[in-house]
Design an enzyme around this catalytic site. Structure first.
Site, PDB file in Angstrom:
ATOM      1  N   ARG A 150      11.596  13.128  -7.072  1.00 27.32           N
ATOM      2  CA  ARG A 150      11.194  13.803  -5.681  1.00 27.32           C
ATOM      3  C   ARG A 150      10.682  14.144  -4.928  1.00 27.32           C
ATOM      4  O   ARG A 150      10.452  15.251  -4.416  1.00 27.32           O
ATOM      5  CB  ARG A 150      12.846  14.952  -5.431  1.00 27.32           C
ATOM      6  CG  ARG A 150      13.795  14.830  -4.539  1.00 27.32           C
ATOM      7  CD  ARG A 150      15.048  14.025  -6.209  1.00 27.32           C
ATOM      8  NE  ARG A 150      15.839  13.523  -4.946  1.00 27.32           N
ATOM      9  CZ  ARG A 150      17.142  14.364  -5.129  1.00 27.32           C
ATOM     10  NH1 ARG A 150      17.270  15.710  -5.587  1.00 27.32           N
ATOM     11  NH2 ARG A 150      18.344  14.111  -4.252  1.00 27.32           N
ATOM     12  N   GLN A 155      10.685   9.095  -1.519  1.00 25.21           N
ATOM     13  CA  GLN A 155      11.491   9.400  -0.310  1.00 25.21           C
ATOM     14  C   GLN A 155      12.297   8.046  -0.191  1.00 25.21           C
ATOM     15  O   GLN A 155      13.573   7.639   0.092  1.00 25.21           O
ATOM     16  CB  GLN A 155      11.088   9.933   0.733  1.00 25.21           C
ATOM     17  CG  GLN A 155      11.191  11.524   0.536  1.00 25.21           C
ATOM     18  CD  GLN A 155      10.815  11.740   1.923  1.00 25.21           C
ATOM     19  OE1 GLN A 155       9.813  11.484   2.958  1.00 25.21           O
ATOM     20  NE2 GLN A 155      10.122  13.250   1.907  1.00 25.21           N
ATOM     21  N   ASP A 158      14.984   6.897  -2.721  1.00 29.08           N
ATOM     22  CA  ASP A 158      15.500   8.283  -3.490  1.00 29.08           C
ATOM     23  C   ASP A 158      17.010   7.913  -3.011  1.00 29.08           C
ATOM     24  O   ASP A 158      17.434   8.188  -1.839  1.00 29.08           O
ATOM     25  CB  ASP A 158      15.032   9.117  -2.594  1.00 29.08           C
ATOM     26  CG  ASP A 158      15.818  10.718  -2.864  1.00 29.08           C
ATOM     27  OD1 ASP A 158      16.832  10.623  -3.845  1.00 29.08           O
ATOM     28  OD2 ASP A 158      15.489  12.010  -2.790  1.00 29.08           O
ATOM     29  N   SER A 161      19.529  11.095  -2.733  1.00 29.88           N
ATOM     30  CA  SER A 161      19.116  11.561  -1.081  1.00 29.88           C
ATOM     31  C   SER A 161      20.145  10.508  -0.151  1.00 29.88           C
ATOM     32  O   SER A 161      21.464  11.478   0.152  1.00 29.88           O
ATOM     33  CB  SER A 161      18.453  11.647  -0.464  1.00 29.88           C
ATOM     34  OG  SER A 161      17.932  12.560  -1.020  1.00 29.88           O
ATOM     35  N   TYR A 254      15.208  22.077  -7.570  1.00 27.46           N
ATOM     36  CA  TYR A 254      15.688  22.074  -8.171  1.00 27.46           C
ATOM     37  C   TYR A 254      16.766  23.661  -8.277  1.00 27.46           C
ATOM     38  O   TYR A 254      14.990  24.300  -8.558  1.00 27.46           O
ATOM     39  CB  TYR A 254      16.279  21.651  -9.225  1.00 27.46           C
ATOM     40  CG  TYR A 254      16.750  19.991  -8.970  1.00 27.46           C
ATOM     41  CD1 TYR A 254      17.101  19.340  -8.767  1.00 27.46           C
ATOM     42  CD2 TYR A 254      15.885  19.182  -9.344  1.00 27.46           C
ATOM     43  CE1 TYR A 254      17.792  18.043  -8.312  1.00 27.46           C
ATOM     44  CE2 TYR A 254      15.773  17.702  -8.846  1.00 27.46           C
ATOM     45  CZ  TYR A 254      16.945  16.898  -9.076  1.00 27.46           C
ATOM     46  OH  TYR A 254      16.834  16.152  -7.849  1.00 27.46           O
TER      47      TYR A 254
HETATM   48  P1  NAD Z   1      22.148  18.673  -6.051  1.00 30.39           P
HETATM   49  O1  NAD Z   1      22.371  18.230  -5.865  1.00 30.39           O
HETATM   50  O2  NAD Z   1      21.871  19.488  -7.193  1.00 30.39           O
HETATM   51  O3  NAD Z   1      21.966  20.891  -5.442  1.00 30.39           O
HETATM   52  C1  NAD Z   1      23.139  20.823  -4.421  1.00 30.39           C
HETATM   53  C2  NAD Z   1      22.250  22.703  -3.856  1.00 30.39           C
HETATM   54  O4  NAD Z   1      23.541  23.107  -4.625  1.00 30.39           O
HETATM   55  C3  NAD Z   1      20.718  22.333  -3.763  1.00 30.39           C
HETATM   56  O5  NAD Z   1      20.974  22.872  -3.099  1.00 30.39           O
HETATM   57  C4  NAD Z   1      21.589  23.942  -5.313  1.00 30.39           C
HETATM   58  O6  NAD Z   1      20.234  24.872  -4.328  1.00 30.39           O
HETATM   59  C5  NAD Z   1      21.977  24.614  -4.881  1.00 30.39           C
HETATM   60  N1  NAD Z   1      22.494  25.068  -6.065  1.00 30.39           N
HETATM   61  C6  NAD Z   1      22.810  25.119  -7.080  1.00 30.39           C
HETATM   62  N2  NAD Z   1      23.758  26.457  -7.746  1.00 30.39           N
HETATM   63  C7  NAD Z   1      24.185  27.598  -6.924  1.00 30.39           C
HETATM   64  C8  NAD Z   1      24.797  28.373  -7.033  1.00 30.39           C
HETATM   65  N3  NAD Z   1      24.819  29.139  -8.017  1.00 30.39           N
HETATM   66  N4  NAD Z   1      25.333  28.495  -6.125  1.00 30.39           N
HETATM   67  C9  NAD Z   1      24.556  27.687  -3.991  1.00 30.39           C
HETATM   68  N5  NAD Z   1      24.156  26.698  -4.672  1.00 30.39           N
HETATM   69  C10 NAD Z   1      23.476  26.854  -5.398  1.00 30.39           C
HETATM   70  O7  NAD Z   1      20.567  19.654  -4.798  1.00 30.39           O
HETATM   71  P2  NAD Z   1      19.851  18.196  -4.258  1.00 30.39           P
HETATM   72  O8  NAD Z   1      20.957  17.621  -3.200  1.00 30.39           O
HETATM   73  O9  NAD Z   1      19.580  16.616  -4.888  1.00 30.39           O
HETATM   74  O10 NAD Z   1      18.653  18.282  -3.516  1.00 30.39           O
HETATM   75  C11 NAD Z   1      17.410  19.266  -4.755  1.00 30.39           C
HETATM   76  C12 NAD Z   1      16.464  19.465  -4.177  1.00 30.39           C
HETATM   77  O11 NAD Z   1      15.365  18.204  -3.954  1.00 30.39           O
HETATM   78  C13 NAD Z   1      16.564  20.328  -3.070  1.00 30.39           C
HETATM   79  O12 NAD Z   1      15.316  21.401  -2.984  1.00 30.39           O
HETATM   80  C14 NAD Z   1      16.001  19.059  -2.161  1.00 30.39           C
HETATM   81  O13 NAD Z   1      15.859  19.392  -0.458  1.00 30.39           O
HETATM   82  C15 NAD Z   1      15.214  18.538  -3.000  1.00 30.39           C
HETATM   83  N6  NAD Z   1      14.558  17.864  -2.206  1.00 30.39           N
HETATM   84  C16 NAD Z   1      13.891  17.364  -1.570  1.00 30.39           C
HETATM   85  C17 NAD Z   1      13.697  15.780  -1.452  1.00 30.39           C
HETATM   86  C18 NAD Z   1      11.749  15.015  -1.283  1.00 30.39           C
HETATM   87  O14 NAD Z   1      11.028  15.524  -1.365  1.00 30.39           O
HETATM   88  N7  NAD Z   1      11.858  13.971  -1.443  1.00 30.39           N
HETATM   89  C19 NAD Z   1      14.237  14.858  -1.455  1.00 30.39           C
HETATM   90  C20 NAD Z   1      15.720  14.890  -1.772  1.00 30.39           C
HETATM   91  C21 NAD Z   1      15.962  16.601  -1.898  1.00 30.39           C
END
Ligand code: NAD
Length: 406
Positions: A150, A155, A158, A161, A254
């Site tokens: 990520r 991006q 991805d 996403s 994460y």
């Molecule tokens: P994911 O699908 O792994 O998880 C979904 C959400 O659940 C996450 O925000 C996580 O913090 C939350 N979570 C986990 N345990 C929890 C709990 N016990 N209670 C409440 N919430 C809980 O996550 P995702 O959507 O794939 O994204 C993960 C991270 O990656 C995020 O910070 C996102 O902003 C980041 N991201 C960055 C980029 C980039 O920079 N290119 C792209 C996509 C995502």
């Protein structure tokens, strides 16, 4: 419509693989796109718009007959974009240099691929160890899109996403259509309607899209995430962020797993918010682990009759104790939906986004002269390389295979 049955001869494929002869006077890289066969899968790994661009760049695109039908991209559209439509799956796979997929390949499909063929798609390796072992043994190269790091540069490729964005949108719509209430506030001659309350647990990519969608529909939206950094994003969408004295931001952005004491605190706060919600959408997950339980059986019993839970973590164990994957359960007048493959419910656009992710990924794998790079030294390729030249490169998968002796 013209459907051709076409394949490189085994010798042609071998030459292409051994020498990488893809320059202007040599054979173009043959990219094949099979029809997805997993139950309920409507998406396709490429779309006519992307085919047109790839063909212009010198690739030859072969697509299986009816591959795009589920996503409303007909064979005729693919042919008009420059693809060859192939009716016979064995012919299609046999002539492949690169295979683009949405879901992991089956063992039967892998057996049709020549040594050195590159397969790109979601691999879900932990759940498909037999498939990984077969690719290793047949010396097929596989890139898993879910392993793309990520980082900013990645991006555009991805796919986690792009598909999670769609999943969050569909979950909010599913919640709205199963809720017995209006979502917006209404002032009518027949009285005033209070807005519905939507709670989103987990404000990652899917959660943020669910928040934005529920807000657009006029609901009062609350959200919670263990990562405190998510608070700012939630508030910027006009939703209320539930604060807890915990910051569980782990590696790579994460979430990390909570301690037992943190879990108790979280449970109390989440339970109170769940009890006042009309729709709860849960998206919480921790990579490589079972999803955390955020809504217990007892909490469900405190909810308002008619309330709806959409458990987006259903496929990784569920955030609600009562969730059954792929089913709708009714308890105490509450509907608990455990959907599978939400992105496949809007396949036209999810295929388009996925196809663009793959097009971007290909730009790392094939240089400007149309030659597949010899060394996968780019950090995005290195991180997403699952299997290559008879070896499993992804350590967690390798460890699982050693444990299971695959
Ligand atoms: P994911 O699908 O792994 O998880 C979904 C959400 O659940 C996450 O925000 C996580 O913090 C939350 N979570 C986990 N345990 C929890 C709990 N016990 N209670 C409440 N919430 C809980 O996550 P995702 O959507 O794939 O994204 C993960 C991270 O990656 C995020 O910070 C996102 O902003 C980041 N991201 C960055 C980029 C980039 O920079 N290119 C792209 C996509 C995502």
């Amino acid at each position: 419509m013209v459907i051709v049955s076409t394949s490189n001869t085994a010798q042609e494929v071998k030459d292409n693989i051994q020498t990488g002869l893809n320059g202007p006077t040599a054979m173009p890289v043959v990219i094949v796109v099979p029809r997805e066969q997993a139950p309920g899968e409507q998406r396709v790994a490429t779309v006519p718009e992307v085919v047109q661009k790839l063909t212009k760049s010198g690739y030859e695109i072969r697509i299986e007959h009816d591959a795009g039908t589920g996503a409303f991209y007909s064979d005729d559209l693919f042919i008009a974009a420059g693809a060859k439509v192939v009716s016979n799956r064995a012919d299609l796979l046999n002539g492949a240099r690169i295979v683009l997929r949405v879901q992991p390949p089956t063992v039967a499909d892998i057996d049709q691929l020549a040594e050195g063929t590159i397969v790109i798609g979601f691999m879900n390796a932990a759940k498909n160890l037999e498939m990984v072992a077969r690719m290793r043994d047949r010396k097929v190269t596989a890139f898993a899109l879910e392993l793309v790091p990520r980082i900013t540069r990645a991006q555009s490729m991805d796919a986690l996403s792009s598909q999670a964005t769609a999943g969050g949108y569909v979950a909010a719509i599913l919640g709205a259509t199963n809720c017995p209430k209006f979502l917006p506030m209404l002032t009518t001659a027949a009285g005033t309607i209070r807005p519905a309350t939507v709670l989103i647990l987990g404000a990652g990519v899917a959660g943020l899209m669910a928040i934005a969608t529920a807000k657009r529909l006029g609901a009062l939206v609350e959200a919670y995430d263990v990562r405190r950094a998510a608070g700012e994003q939630v508030r910027s969408l006009g939703a209320r962020f539930l604060e807890l004295e915990i910051n569980a931001e782990g590696q790579g952005g994460y979430a990390r797993e909570l301690t037992p004491e943190e879990k108790v605190k979280e449970q109390q706060m989440v339970s109170a918010a769940v009890a006042r919600a009309d729709i709860v959408i849960t998206t919480a997950s921790i990579p490589g682990r079972k999803a955390p339980v955020l809504i217990t059986r007892e909490t469900v019993a405190t909810m308002r009759p008619g309330a709806v839970i959409i458990d987006m973590a259903a496929e990784s164990g569920g955030n609600c104790e009562l969730t059954q994957t792929g089913k709708t359960v009714r308890e105490h007048g509450i509907m608990i939906i455990g959907p599978q493959n939400l992105p496949s419910r809007i396949p036209f656009h999810t295929s388009q986004m996925y196809a663009k992710n793959l097009q971007s990924f290909l730009s790392l794998l094939v240089d400007n002269d149309g030659v597949i790079v010899k060394e996968f030294t780019d950090e995005i390729l290195t991180a997403s390389l699952l299997v290559h030249e008879g070896e499993v490169h992804h350590k967690p998968t390798r460890d699982l295979m050693i444990g299971g002796k695959s």
